[in-house]
Write an enzyme that holds these catalytic residues in place. Structure first.
Site, short mmCIF file in Angstrom:
data_model
loop_
_atom_site.label_atom_id
_atom_site.label_comp_id
_atom_site.label_asym_id
_atom_site.label_seq_id
_atom_site.Cartn_x
_atom_site.Cartn_y
_atom_site.Cartn_z
N LYS A 116 -44.61 -51.22 -68.63
CA LYS A 116 -45.73 -50.57 -67.95
C LYS A 116 -45.26 -49.19 -67.54
O LYS A 116 -44.58 -49.03 -66.51
CB LYS A 116 -46.13 -51.40 -66.72
CG LYS A 116 -47.26 -50.80 -65.88
CD LYS A 116 -48.64 -51.11 -66.42
CE LYS A 116 -49.72 -50.58 -65.47
NZ LYS A 116 -51.08 -50.92 -65.88
N LYS A 131 -55.58 -56.25 -68.95
CA LYS A 131 -54.45 -55.81 -69.79
C LYS A 131 -53.17 -56.55 -69.42
O LYS A 131 -52.44 -57.01 -70.29
CB LYS A 131 -54.24 -54.31 -69.64
CG LYS A 131 -55.39 -53.44 -70.09
CD LYS A 131 -55.05 -51.95 -70.03
CE LYS A 131 -54.75 -51.51 -68.60
NZ LYS A 131 -55.92 -51.63 -67.69
N PHE A 154 -60.87 -60.45 -83.89
CA PHE A 154 -61.31 -60.61 -82.50
C PHE A 154 -60.63 -61.84 -81.92
O PHE A 154 -60.50 -62.86 -82.60
CB PHE A 154 -62.83 -60.84 -82.44
CG PHE A 154 -63.63 -59.57 -82.40
CD1 PHE A 154 -63.72 -58.76 -83.52
CD2 PHE A 154 -64.29 -59.19 -81.24
CE1 PHE A 154 -64.47 -57.59 -83.50
CE2 PHE A 154 -65.04 -58.01 -81.20
CZ PHE A 154 -65.14 -57.22 -82.33
N1 LIG Z 1 -58.66 -64.51 -68.73
C1 LIG Z 1 -58.39 -64.47 -67.40
N2 LIG Z 1 -58.41 -65.61 -66.69
C2 LIG Z 1 -58.14 -65.59 -65.35
N3 LIG Z 1 -57.87 -64.46 -64.63
C3 LIG Z 1 -57.85 -63.29 -65.34
C4 LIG Z 1 -58.10 -63.24 -66.72
N4 LIG Z 1 -58.00 -61.93 -67.12
C5 LIG Z 1 -57.70 -61.21 -66.02
N5 LIG Z 1 -57.61 -62.03 -64.93
C6 LIG Z 1 -57.33 -61.61 -63.54
O1 LIG Z 1 -58.17 -60.47 -63.27
C7 LIG Z 1 -57.44 -59.49 -62.49
C8 LIG Z 1 -57.38 -58.17 -63.30
O2 LIG Z 1 -56.62 -58.40 -64.48
P1 LIG Z 1 -55.39 -57.45 -64.85
O3 LIG Z 1 -54.55 -57.18 -63.66
O4 LIG Z 1 -54.72 -58.06 -66.03
O5 LIG Z 1 -56.19 -56.12 -65.25
P2 LIG Z 1 -55.56 -54.78 -65.84
O6 LIG Z 1 -56.45 -54.32 -66.93
O7 LIG Z 1 -54.14 -55.01 -66.18
O8 LIG Z 1 -55.67 -53.77 -64.60
P3 LIG Z 1 -54.88 -52.36 -64.40
O9 LIG Z 1 -55.76 -51.32 -65.02
O10 LIG Z 1 -54.75 -52.24 -62.91
O11 LIG Z 1 -53.55 -52.48 -65.07
C9 LIG Z 1 -56.06 -60.09 -62.23
O12 LIG Z 1 -56.09 -60.78 -60.99
C10 LIG Z 1 -55.91 -61.10 -63.36
O13 LIG Z 1 -55.01 -62.16 -63.03
MG LIG Z 2 -52.40 -54.12 -65.51
#
Ligand SMILES: Nc1ncnc2c1ncn2[C@@H]1O[C@H](COP(=O)(O)OP(=O)(O)OP(=O)(O)O)[C@@H](O)[C@H]1O
Ligand SMILES: [Mg+2]
Ligand SMILES: C[C@H](N)[C@H](N)CCCCCC(=O)O
Length: 233
Positions: A37, A15, A201
């Site tokens: 956030k 996210k 998508f």
């Molecule tokens: N497409 C991508 N390419 C490279 N790294 C990614 C990608 N998507 C996510 N990541 C990495 O994966 C990890 C988890 O992603 P992220 O923090 O965005 O998840 P989130 O859904 O926001 O988690 P939370 O529920 O804690 O908010 C992070 O280190 C992020 O940088």
């Molecule tokens: Mg997050």
């Protein structure tokens, strides 16, 4: 102007990564954008410093100045569900405060991108049934759903869509994140498209840097006309 949520089928699906990509994409269109956030949990300790990865990512990659007060309402150090992380700190998450903040931000910015915490049915308070989904519904803003591309995503995605639909929350699109081009991922995307034929998508590859997406228009078809309108256009 349309403002929207970036929600996920669960925690760690990407996210923040997607919120950051969309923030930069819209900033490059000349729009004044703020990522927000409402609740973040899980402090990251580096030496004697503590920070939170979500808001640090926003501040690091934003192409416009961001005020720390605008991008977050609650931060709790324990990496847990918001209701429990808040309880451990003797704090109480107010749904009204989050909704008031969103209302204020929508008056200050062209686009507010609200990021969820974890998935949709995430409790915000230890002794009530208030969830993030309630807040999204009450905000009356549409949502983009971020999901994984690998095994398990079909069920998680369809369940999350059912939850959004049951609350009348408009779905702007589905972002299949961390795509690695395997046969099962290709089949997963085709299957999801078969179940959800009328929704845009966007496939986002894994193992890439935020900046590597800068010249791509992957969000073009996600954006409703209102989001792309810059002043005077
Ligand atoms: N497409 C991508 N390419 C490279 N790294 C990614 C990608 N998507 C996510 N990541 C990495 O994966 C990890 C988890 O992603 P992220 O923090 O965005 O998840 P989130 O859904 O926001 O988690 P939370 O529920 O804690 O908010 C992070 O280190 C992020 O940088
Ligand atoms: Mg997050
Ligand atoms: C700590 C994690 N990275 C998120 N900030 C919060 C995830 C809450 C998940 C709640 C649950 O579904 O069990």
């Amino acid at each position: 102007m349309d403002h929207f949520w970036v929600v996920g089928t669960g925690t760690d699906v990407g996210k923040t990564f997607i919120t950051t990509l969309m923030m930069r994409y819209l900033q490059r269109k000349g729009l004044k954008v703020v990522p927000y956030k409402p609740v973040q949990t899980g402090a990251v300790k580096k030496g004697n410093k503590t920070h939170y990865s979500d808001t640090t990512t926003y501040l690091t990659y934003s192409l416009q100045p961001l005020s720390p007060d605008d991008i977050n309402s609650y931060s709790f150090p324990t990496p847990a569900s918001p209701h429990f992380a808040a309880e451990l700190e003797g704090e109480w998450i107010s749904g009204a405060q989050i909704l008031n903040k969103i209302d204020h931000l929508t008056k200050e910015y062209d686009v507010v991108i609200c990021e969820g915490a974890g998935g949709l049915y995430v409790p915000l308070q230890p002794y009530t049934s208030l969830t993030l989904l309630d807040i999204i519904q009450r905000s009356k803003l549409p949502a983009v759903l971020v999901t994984r591309s690998n095994l398990g995503t079909i069920n998680h995605t369809l369940l999350s869509l059912e939850a959004l639909k049951s609350r009348g929350i408009e779905l702007l699109g589905i972002i299949v994140n961390q795509y690695e081009h395997s046969p099962i991922e290709k089949s997963n995307v085709q299957t999801l498209q078969r179940f959800i034929p009328s929704i845009p998508f966007v496939i986002v590859e894994g193992n890439r840097t935020i900046e590597s997406f800068d010249d791509e228009t992957i969000f073009e078809r996600l954006m409703k006309r209102e989001l792309l309108r810059t002043s005077g256009s």
